[in-house]
Design a protein around this motif. Structure first.
Motif, PDB file in Angstrom:
ATOM      1  N   LEU A  31      -2.467   3.975  -1.550  1.00 19.48           N
ATOM      2  CA  LEU A  31      -3.400   3.740   0.150  1.00 19.48           C
ATOM      3  C   LEU A  31      -4.358   2.239  -0.483  1.00 19.48           C
ATOM      4  N   SER A  32      -3.924   1.347  -1.898  1.00 22.82           N
ATOM      5  CA  SER A  32      -5.461   0.149  -1.290  1.00 22.82           C
ATOM      6  C   SER A  32      -5.278  -0.846  -0.928  1.00 22.82           C
ATOM      7  N   VAL A  33      -5.237  -1.329  -0.036  1.00 29.74           N
ATOM      8  CA  VAL A  33      -4.964  -2.563   0.505  1.00 29.74           C
ATOM      9  C   VAL A  33      -5.588  -3.833   0.506  1.00 29.74           C
ATOM     10  N   LYS A  47      -3.792   1.687   5.468  1.00 28.80           N
ATOM     11  CA  LYS A  47      -3.102   1.354   4.337  1.00 28.80           C
ATOM     12  C   LYS A  47      -1.939   1.088   5.961  1.00 28.80           C
ATOM     13  N   TYR A  67       1.733   6.577   6.462  1.00 30.30           N
ATOM     14  CA  TYR A  67       1.644   5.773   6.080  1.00 30.30           C
ATOM     15  C   TYR A  67       3.419   5.525   5.216  1.00 30.30           C
ATOM     16  N   SER A  90      -1.914  -2.133   7.231  1.00 29.82           N
ATOM     17  CA  SER A  90      -1.312  -3.223   6.503  1.00 29.82           C
ATOM     18  C   SER A  90       0.338  -2.712   6.276  1.00 29.82           C
ATOM     19  N   SER A 134       6.113   3.789   4.150  1.00 29.62           N
ATOM     20  CA  SER A 134       6.497   3.175   2.335  1.00 29.62           C
ATOM     21  C   SER A 134       7.501   3.635   1.648  1.00 29.62           C
TER      22      SER A 134
END
Ligand SMILES: Cc1cc2nc3c(=O)[nH]c(=O)nc-3n(C[C@H](O)[C@H](O)[C@H](O)COP(=O)(O)OP(=O)(O)OC[C@H]3O[C@@H](n4cnc5c(N)ncnc54)[C@H](O)[C@@H]3O)c2cc1C
Length: 395
Positions: free
Chosen positions: A82-84, A169, A22, A172, A26
């Protein structure tokens, strides 16, 4: 035989591998392709879902204090990270604190640790037995000389929920999760050129990360490296207390004997680490109830008198990835194989270290250096140099 190619291949998709994936995905300055190779997507035998989920700043080394402060801030704002889409991870950080208890024998160490924690920004409070009793009247203070309590940024989080949130996440953000078991590393000029899969085929990589948890030593062995990280079995016991008492604000409490306990979903969980001399390497999941009967139960009944009437409900076993040298993570590249990074040896505090370690590895891989928290003293290089980083507060 298939042969795919990724810039970074992460071996193991537990909380450490998934956090690393992750944070790397990012990083604005990282443009490469990332694969996580995970042999069991149910995580049946992984350490992460078997963890107690504890988060504390009460450590004896500055790096560990700061690492967990980042974790607490990360968990408090988990939706931002961590919201998708519109879906926010439903993970609650229960900030009940950690409570370390000391008799006269342990008081000096407790005070020294509290000073160090303060110096590095933790809000650890030092209490007399009377202050302790005033705050938590259910504790027997008869043989205690003091206690420390983390009034902020300490408590626990759902381990499996955290792992799934990192994983979801990462996916995604175009991280590929490959289902497979790594059974070898192809080395060319002292670099990992590819990882070999049990299912057949190989995956070519620019950089490899060993995030295989308590099985990390096997992966290191494929590169001819003797990683001092051993699988050590731990038990968590679940019990019910017949007598009602105000346990809502109960912290994760560590008795001077090493026995720990905390509330969990209307019941309580507890455990204790064995003596060094009675802690063999092992990877089985066979349960042993003797530690509960012989040490934990009598200790619970002594420390919290209402715990005299408890009923054992169930138990589970899991494994620490235990660094036998100094009980701290070994992070970063192996000097003899510079594109093989390690993140192993957490010795029971890897869940809470996962955000900071994932971020640190993403910096090392992208920039070749730590940018936010300097973890140089925890680098893998200390295995050869002998500059150990002993953590005394191992639970
Ligand atoms: C009983 C117990 C209580 C704990 N309590 C706490 C706590 O309160 N707080 C805390 O911070 N930490 C705690 N921990 C420690 C924490 O759970 C671990 O440090 C952390 O989960 C390690 O994460 P990981 O991703 O490195 O390992 P794992 O979760 O074990 O993940 C490693 C993954 O690698 C995969 N893998 C292994 N070998 C291969 C291979 N050859 N090929 C492909 N995949 C492979 C495995 O299938 C696994 O999914 C506890 C641990 C235990 C056992």
């Amino acid at each position: 035989m298939t042969s795919e190619s990724y810039d970074v291949v992460i071996i193991g998709g537990g909380v450490i591998g998934s956090s690393t994936a992750y944070f790397l995905a990012s990083q604005p300055d990282f443009q490469g392709r990332i694969a996580v190779i995970e042999k069991d997507s149910t995580y049946e035998t992984a350490a992460t879902p078997r963890s107690a989920g504890g988060v504390r700043q009460q450590f004896s080394t500055p790096e560990n204090v700061v690492i967990s402060q980042f974790a607490a801030q990360f968990y408090k704002s988990i939706g931002e990270h961590l919201s998708v889409g519109n879906e926010k991870p439903a993970i609650q950080f229960r900030e009940n604190g950690y409570l370390f208890l000391a008799t006269h024998a342990g008081l000096k160490t407790l005070v020294a640790n509290q000073r160090l924690q303060h110096e590095y920004g933790a809000t650890t409070e030092l209490w007399t037995p009377q202050e302790l009793e005033g705050r938590f009247p259910w504790i027997n203070i008869a043989d205690l000389a003091g206690a420390t309590f983390g009034s902020a940024n300490e408590g626990w989080i759902d381990p499996y929920g955290l792992l799934q949130a990192f994983r979801k996440k990462a996916r995604s953000l175009d991280v590929t999760y490959v289902s497979g078991e790594v059974v070898g590393l192809e080395l060319v000029n002292n670099r990992v050129a590819a990882v070999k899969l049990k299912e057949g085929g190989r995956i070519v990589c620019g950089t490899a990360v060993n995030a295989a948890g308590y099985r990390a030593r096997t992966i290191a062995g494929y590169a001819g490296i003797d990683l001092p990280v051993h699988p050590r079995k731990r038990f968590i016991y679940v019990f019910d207390c017949r007598e009602e008492f105000d346990s809502d604000g109960m912290p994760l409490t560590i008795d001077p004997s090493g026995v720990w306990f905390r509330p969990e979903s209307g019941n309580f969980i507890c455990g204790v680490s064995p003596e060094e001399t009675d802690d063999p390497d092992c990877t089985d999941f066979e349960l042993d109830y003797r530690p509960f009967e012989e040490l934990i139960w009598p200790t619970l009944a002594h420390r919290v008198p209402v715990f005299e009437a408890i009923k054992l409900i169930r138990a589970w076993a899991g494994h620490y990835d235990y660094n036998v040298l100094d009980q701290n993570v070994l992070i970063g590249p192996a000097p003899q194989v510079p594109n093989l990074h390690f993140a192993n040896g957490f010795s029971g505090h890897g869940l809470q270290q996962s955000p900071a370690i994932g971020r640190a590895l993403s910096e090392l891989i992208t920039y070749g250096e730590f940018r936010t928290i300097d973890l140089s003293r925890l680098s893998f290089a200390r295995v050869a140099s002998g500059a150990l980083m002993k953590e005394d507060n191992i639970v």
